[in-house]
Design an enzyme around this catalytic site. Structure first.
Site, mmCIF file in Angstrom:
data_model
loop_
_atom_site.group_PDB
_atom_site.id
_atom_site.type_symbol
_atom_site.label_atom_id
_atom_site.label_comp_id
_atom_site.label_asym_id
_atom_site.label_seq_id
_atom_site.Cartn_x
_atom_site.Cartn_y
_atom_site.Cartn_z
ATOM 1 N N PHE A 269 0.855 -1.179 0.000
ATOM 2 C CA PHE A 269 0.000 0.000 0.000
ATOM 3 C C PHE A 269 0.899 1.239 0.000
ATOM 4 C CE2 PHE A 269 -2.347 -3.380 2.131
ATOM 5 C CZ PHE A 269 -3.553 -3.372 1.433
ATOM 6 N N PHE B 109 2.969 1.383 3.908
ATOM 7 C CA PHE B 109 3.217 0.111 4.567
ATOM 8 C C PHE B 109 2.850 -1.030 3.621
ATOM 9 C CE2 PHE B 109 -1.316 0.172 5.448
ATOM 10 C CZ PHE B 109 -1.678 -1.173 5.459
ATOM 11 N N GLU C 5 1.581 -5.249 3.841
ATOM 12 C CA GLU C 5 1.097 -6.339 4.683
ATOM 13 C C GLU C 5 1.760 -7.632 4.247
ATOM 14 O OE1 GLU C 5 -2.985 -8.854 5.655
ATOM 15 O OE2 GLU C 5 -2.934 -7.375 4.038
ATOM 16 N N ILE C 6 2.380 -8.317 5.188
ATOM 17 C CA ILE C 6 2.940 -9.636 4.917
ATOM 18 C C ILE C 6 1.829 -10.652 5.129
ATOM 19 C CG2 ILE C 6 4.615 -11.363 5.664
ATOM 20 C CD1 ILE C 6 6.516 -9.156 6.367
ATOM 21 N N VAL C 7 1.411 -11.330 4.061
ATOM 22 C CA VAL C 7 0.274 -12.241 4.107
ATOM 23 C C VAL C 7 0.729 -13.652 4.459
ATOM 24 C CG1 VAL C 7 -1.731 -13.079 2.841
ATOM 25 C CG2 VAL C 7 -0.829 -10.809 2.355
ATOM 26 N N CYS D 163 4.349 -16.253 4.890
ATOM 27 C CA CYS D 163 5.812 -16.351 4.978
ATOM 28 C C CYS D 163 6.152 -17.782 5.367
ATOM 29 C CB CYS D 163 6.364 -15.355 5.997
ATOM 30 S SG CYS D 163 8.147 -15.470 6.237
ATOM 31 N N LEU E 253 3.480 -4.675 8.290
ATOM 32 C CA LEU E 253 2.463 -5.137 9.240
ATOM 33 C C LEU E 253 2.125 -6.582 8.894
ATOM 34 C CD1 LEU E 253 0.006 -2.108 9.524
ATOM 35 C CD2 LEU E 253 1.509 -2.965 11.305
ATOM 36 N N ILE F 226 -5.662 -3.699 5.949
ATOM 37 C CA ILE F 226 -5.052 -4.979 6.280
ATOM 38 C C ILE F 226 -6.133 -5.997 6.629
ATOM 39 C CG2 ILE F 226 -4.770 -4.428 8.735
ATOM 40 C CD1 ILE F 226 -2.082 -5.888 8.631
ATOM 41 N N TYR G 282 -7.184 -11.524 11.207
ATOM 42 C CA TYR G 282 -7.167 -12.961 11.431
ATOM 43 C C TYR G 282 -7.450 -13.230 12.909
ATOM 44 C CZ TYR G 282 -4.824 -13.212 6.879
ATOM 45 O OH TYR G 282 -4.506 -13.102 5.548
#
Length: 796
Positions: A533, A538, A540-542, A544, A576, A607, A610
């Site tokens: 974004f 920032f 977003e790490i979805v 890994c 994030l 974001i 979860y």
């Protein structure tokens, strides 16, 4: 062509137009195309033909001191009608007079051809050019085309004298540089950009930050967008000529300063659009306060008029709402620029950081030459969802890639007792020399290796590689990209069993998501999927993950470091992610924290949420190259060890023994022992000795910490919660716990050790009173009581 305010016009045109000086005649694109075509045509000549062409612009160097300035008989004299076309046609005829590149004339015949002016052979004009290679000859030929284009501008009858003088100067400079076979430079007469500090770009950034720093996030972003719009307009602005400005203002107060800045703008920002023989500079990163003060009022009115017309044509509510704020922004900026007391905005030493905001840098970079613009493309364009397959191996960055750099910080601050640079340089050379550091551990750094060292070495030896891949909706992705995306989907699905496979597939193949892939043997063995974004600053790490059989090799750390470098390059400086209980430790090692300093308004609604996961945040430092960070830290440790060793060598001095005791002295102060102070040992004085109360507090605090760390102390760390035991306080009238004891100790409650141990025994007695002997709490109280009694015996 690209002239500043032609004489005879009553209204100043705000932006760089596309005409060549004739109102209503769109000839500029044609002239640019013809210039580019002629340059390409001339570069296709054989070397002898190139030399023959350059001889037209080179002076005769005959040994008899010939006065001929060029083989060309005379300069073109274009007619008053259709100036540019006449000039171009004449030069095209001159080109056609030269043999076609496929000519069959011999080289000797070309070299012996006589000059039209002096009669000497052609070799007399090109004797200084024969040793040049084709690349240098092509550069000189491009300069000849640029010189002819400048002549078109000089010949224009509508141009004012101020502008014509500059064009004539540039024309003569190019002619001389072609004749001397050197590169043209305007810095000798006009100075070297930037001409003022801070630049306009930096000042507008300071103004926006200082003026709207305490505003709401939406207001802050709007003002930043308006600042970028203003700077983009100013960069393309056609500056008013000094004569037109003088006639409009009827004043000569700052006419000389304005004329100098106008000449600089023509030479460094304006003429290079057509003539790529000169380096083109950005206006906003070239000029400063004096320039902006002289043009802000005129430019403000014209910008507002231009954008008001655009707003009426565009049916865009967001754009219209943004433009409504433009008059207020420009009014505030004008007032600040024209104020004599406005110091903060123009302070070159002010240090304003782009912390955790959505503000992007304005782009303090030099512009590419006009001829190369069409050959470049933006690598950070995410709007079209194009297929991405780019290698991130070996990314090299400099500090100038991230926001606007304050040049005042480049000077090294001298610190008292600092280690000289020469000493540090010698140490670095020593520890970097593999021959000097050979030992039982294989040379190099002798300390244990870092987590990512193995992965870094494998990357250097091309065992593994890193690539950013993404799907596309506008063009067909390559077969290799699809193969890697499928492999990444399989890795994420296997390593993250709680995530639905369909959900993983949808995000990995979504064109808005990118994945940094770890490739080994042309197969994806790990990766990090992100959603970037840029406007919110920032990503977003979805997902890994690394394949289970490839873990514990440092791949995860090296993968995250590559991702950080990639984001610093893209100027997105925050991560994030939602981490489950198994991933929190990994992310903490990579610099993530549960303490989020980003405002909720920055990421709320962007974001994905979860359940059962923890939101973590990681800021990035644009001055750090993360893939090399562990090496730098490792080298710093080795440097410190060497410095300690050097310091110790200074104190390795043998002092003579003490002879005072032979003379009858029974004792001496410790500080009188030779060499003791030189070691850096601090000799405590009588005033430094702690009091009895201080000693007691230190002892009791040490015992309390030992009790807290005991395995059986966990039921007593905090007061009993009524929700866990509703009737506890009905049975226990004087509750006690280790937290309360620590607070009493800090407040000086315990004037002796008996009070301290009394509270500990009360805490244990309360536990035995409330709980039955078969409970775990009761057993913990018994075990801890034995431990505390042992501590009491040790203090007796």
């Amino acid at each position: 062509l690209l002239m500043a305010n032609m004489a005879g016009k009553s209204k100043t045109q705000p932006f760089l137009s596309v005409n060549n000086g004739h109102s209503g005649q769109g000839a500029r694109p044609s002239l640019l195309e013809k210039s580019a075509q002629r340059k390409a045509y001339l570069k296709s000549y054989p070397k002898q033909e190139k030399l023959r062409k350059l001889a037209m612009y080179s002076a005769c160097r005959d040994k008899n001191s010939c006065d001929c300035t060029a083989w060309k008989s005379s300069n073109p004299q274009p007619s008053s009608k259709n100036t540019s076309d006449a000039s171009i046609e004449e030069h095209d005829n001159n080109d056609s007079s030269i043999s076609n590149p496929t000519t069959t004339d011999s080289d000797n015949g070309l070299l012996q051809e006589a000059c039209k002016s002096c009669g000497h052979p052609l070799t007399s004009h090109i004797v200084h050019l024969k040793h040049l290679d084709d690349k240098e000859l092509d550069r000189l030929l491009s300069m000849t085309v640029d010189m002819d284009s400048i002549w078109v501008l000089v010949s224009n009858q509508h141009i004012d004298n101020d502008t014509k003088q500059v064009y004539v100067y540039v024309f003569k400079l190019l002619r001389k540089c072609i004749s001397d076979a050197v590169r043209p430079s305007l810095e000798a007469q006009l100075g070297k950009p930037p001409f003022e500090q801070p630049t306009i770009e930096r000042a507008v950034y300071n103004f926006t930050t200082l003026k709207f720093n305490n505003s709401k996030q939406t207001e802050w972003q709007a003002m930043h967008e308006l600042a970028k719009m203003f700077l983009r307009c100013l960069n393309r602005w056609r500056i008013e000529s000094p004569s037109s400005r003088r006639a409009r203002l009827d004043s000569q107060a700052d006419d000389q300063i304005y004329k100098i800045n106008y000449n600089r703008w023509l030479c460094f920002c304006h003429i290079p659009i057509l003539c790529d023989s000169f380096e083109r500079f950005n206006l906003i990163s070239t000029f400063g306060r004096a320039f902006l003060r002289s043009v802000i009022t005129t430019i403000k009115d014209q910008i507002l008029g231009r954008f008001q017309n655009d707003k009426d044509k565009r049916n865009d509510e967001k754009y219209a709402a943004l433009i409504k704020r433009f008059p207020g922004f420009l009014e505030a900026l004008e007032n600040e620029v024209l104020r004599n007391s406005s110091l903060a905005m123009w302070d070159p030493n002010i240090n304003l950081n782009l912390s955790a905001t959505a503000m992007e840098p304005f782009g303090n970079q030099k512009l590419l030459p006009s001829s190369s613009v069409s050959q470049t493309s933006r690598s950070d364009d995410t709007s079209n969802g194009s297929s991405t397959e780019s290698s991130v191996t070996g990314i090299k960055r400099s500090s100038s890639q991230s926001s606007i750099v304050d040049n005042s910080d480049n000077k090294k601050i001298k610190i008292a007792n600092d280690v000289p640079r020469t000493v540090v340089a010698k140490i670095v050379d020593k520890i970097s020399d593999t021959q000097a550091m050979v030992g039982p551990q294989g040379g190099g750094f002798s300390t244990q290796s870092t987590r990512d060292e193995l992965a870094r070495n494998e990357e250097k030896s091309s065992v593994i590689s890193f690539h950013v891949v993404a799907n596309s909706i506008t063009s067909a992705p390559t077969r290799q990209t699809l193969k890697w995306l499928i492999g990444l989907r399989n890795v994420f699905s296997y390593q993250l069993p709680r995530m639905p496979r369909e959900y993983i597939t949808r995000l990995v193949f979504d064109h808005k998501h990118r994945t940094l892939a770890l490739i080994k043997n042309n197969r994806a063995i790990g990766g990090i999927c992100i959603r970037m974004f840029p406007t919110q600053n920032f990503s977003e790490i979805v997902f890994c993950a690394v394949s289970s059989n490839e873990q514990v090799k440092g791949y995860g750390t090296h993968l995250m470091n590559h991702l950080k470098d990639y984001h610093v390059k893209m100027n997105v400086l925050n991560f994030l992610t939602y981490a489950d209980e198994y991933a929190i430790g990994y992310f903490q090692k990579q610099g993530f924290s549960k303490d989020i300093k980003l405002g909720k308004s920055v990421y709320t609604g962007f974001i994905k949420d979860y359940e059962g996961a923890t939101l973590m945040w990681c800021p990035l430092n644009p001055k750090i190259i993360y893939t090399e960070l562990s090496l730098v830290l490792k080298m710093q440790k080795e440097v410190i060890k060497e410095l300690i060793e050097l310091k110790c060598q200074e104190f390795r001095k043998v002092y003579p023994g003490l002879t005072c005791f032979k003379e009858g002295v029974s004792h001496i102060p410790i500080e009188n022992i030779p060499g003791l102070r030189e070691t850096g040992l601090r000799i405590p004085s009588s005033q430094d000795e702690p009091t009895d109360d201080t000693k007691l507090e230190i002892i009791l605090k040490n015992i309390l910490n030992q009790v807290k760390n005991h395995p059986s102390s966990w039921p007593f760390l905090d007061p009993v919660d009524k929700r866990d035991a509703p009737d506890y306080y009905d049975f226990i009238k004087y509750p006690m716990d280790l937290k309360t004891i620590g607070e009493r100790l800090a407040n000086g409650h315990y004037i002796n050790k008996k009070l301290f141990f009394a509270d500990l025994n009360r805490m244990l007695a309360n536990c035995k009173t409330y709980n039955r002997p078969e409970t775990e709490y009761y057993r913990c109280a018994v075990t801890l009581e034995k431990y505390i009694n042992g501590k009491m015996k040790d203090m007796r």
